[in-house]
Design an enzyme around this catalytic site. Structure first.
Site, PDB file in Angstrom:
ATOM      1  N   ASP A   8       9.286  34.470  24.693  1.00  0.00           N
ATOM      2  CA  ASP A   8       9.695  34.543  26.088  1.00  0.00           C
ATOM      3  C   ASP A   8      10.912  35.467  26.147  1.00  0.00           C
ATOM      4  OD1 ASP A   8      11.867  33.027  25.177  1.00  0.00           O
ATOM      5  OD2 ASP A   8      11.479  31.320  26.490  1.00  0.00           O
ATOM      6  N   CYS A  66      11.268  31.295  21.214  1.00  0.00           N
ATOM      7  CA  CYS A  66      11.877  31.014  22.520  1.00  0.00           C
ATOM      8  C   CYS A  66      13.337  30.673  22.225  1.00  0.00           C
ATOM      9  CB  CYS A  66      11.144  29.898  23.265  1.00  0.00           C
ATOM     10  SG  CYS A  66      11.199  28.265  22.509  1.00  0.00           S
ATOM     11  N   GLY A  67      14.013  30.036  23.122  1.00  0.00           N
ATOM     12  CA  GLY A  67      15.418  29.708  22.896  1.00  0.00           C
ATOM     13  C   GLY A  67      15.623  28.758  21.731  1.00  0.00           C
ATOM     14  N   THR A  68      14.792  27.703  21.659  1.00  0.00           N
ATOM     15  CA  THR A  68      14.938  26.692  20.607  1.00  0.00           C
ATOM     16  C   THR A  68      13.820  26.709  19.567  1.00  0.00           C
ATOM     17  OG1 THR A  68      13.684  25.051  21.859  1.00  0.00           O
ATOM     18  CG2 THR A  68      16.101  25.095  22.189  1.00  0.00           C
ATOM     19  N   GLY A  69      12.696  27.312  19.892  1.00  0.00           N
ATOM     20  CA  GLY A  69      11.513  27.236  19.036  1.00  0.00           C
ATOM     21  C   GLY A  69      10.674  26.010  19.328  1.00  0.00           C
ATOM     22  N   ASN A 100       0.850  21.767   5.671  1.00  0.00           N
ATOM     23  CA  ASN A 100       0.218  21.522   6.962  1.00  0.00           C
ATOM     24  C   ASN A 100      -0.739  22.612   7.415  1.00  0.00           C
ATOM     25  OD1 ASN A 100       1.740  19.018   7.708  1.00  0.00           O
ATOM     26  ND2 ASN A 100       3.431  20.424   7.354  1.00  0.00           N
TER      27      ASN A 100
END
Length: 160
Positions: A8, A66-69, A100
């Site tokens: 973003d 993004c800002g935090t992930g 994972n």
């Protein structure tokens, strides 16, 4: 390997840095899913596009920012069959893939600096799924299939 990258507006600058890093330091091809500027872009759409491209085998792995992930990982994980993991250290990045089989790694541009982010992405891209935790991944995909099957049946009933 084809790597999808997307962000973003909060992650735009870090995306550009990581895109250049991957292109210059690896043999991987990078497909850019945006943002293509610092103008406001909502992360769900970018996340869905990367997840869909993985699902359709157009790319093999993804890097979302993004800002935090957190938001990009949550959004990508809504796409059936996708496992996206937020990681801000090399050990977690490696384990996202090794334990994972995460097809997507998510980073927070306001959490991690560019040099550390390069190391995290490098760690993620330099390991391959070994199948050692296949039983656990199968449990996740089996549960996901159960919910998808039930939702399909419920939708069919309601449309009759």
């Amino acid at each position: 390997m084809k790597i999808g990258i997307g962000a973003d507006h909060n992650g735009y600058e870090l995306k550009e840095t990581l895109k250049k890093f991957i292109e210059e330091s690896t043999d991987h091809e990078v497909v850019d899913f945006g943002a293509h500027s610092g103008d406001a872009v909502d992360y769900p759409g970018v996340s869905f596009n990367v997840a869909e491209a993985i699902s359709e085998k157009k790319i093999e792995r993804g890097v979302l920012i993004c800002g935090t992930g957190l938001g990009v990982a949550i959004a990508a994980n809504k796409y059936p069959g996708i496992r996206a993991a937020t990681a801000h250290d090399t050990y977690s990045a490696e384990r996202a893939q090794l334990s994972n089989n995460a097809q997507i790694i998510a980073l927070g541009a306001q959490v991690i600096g560019p040099e550390s982010a390069k190391k995290v992405v490098e760690a993620y891209l330099n390991v391959a799924w070994s199948g050692g935790s296949q039983r656990k991944v199968d449990q996740i995909t089996d549960r996901e299939s159960q919910f998808l099957d039930q939702n399909f049946k419920d939708a069919a009933k309601s449309s009759c």
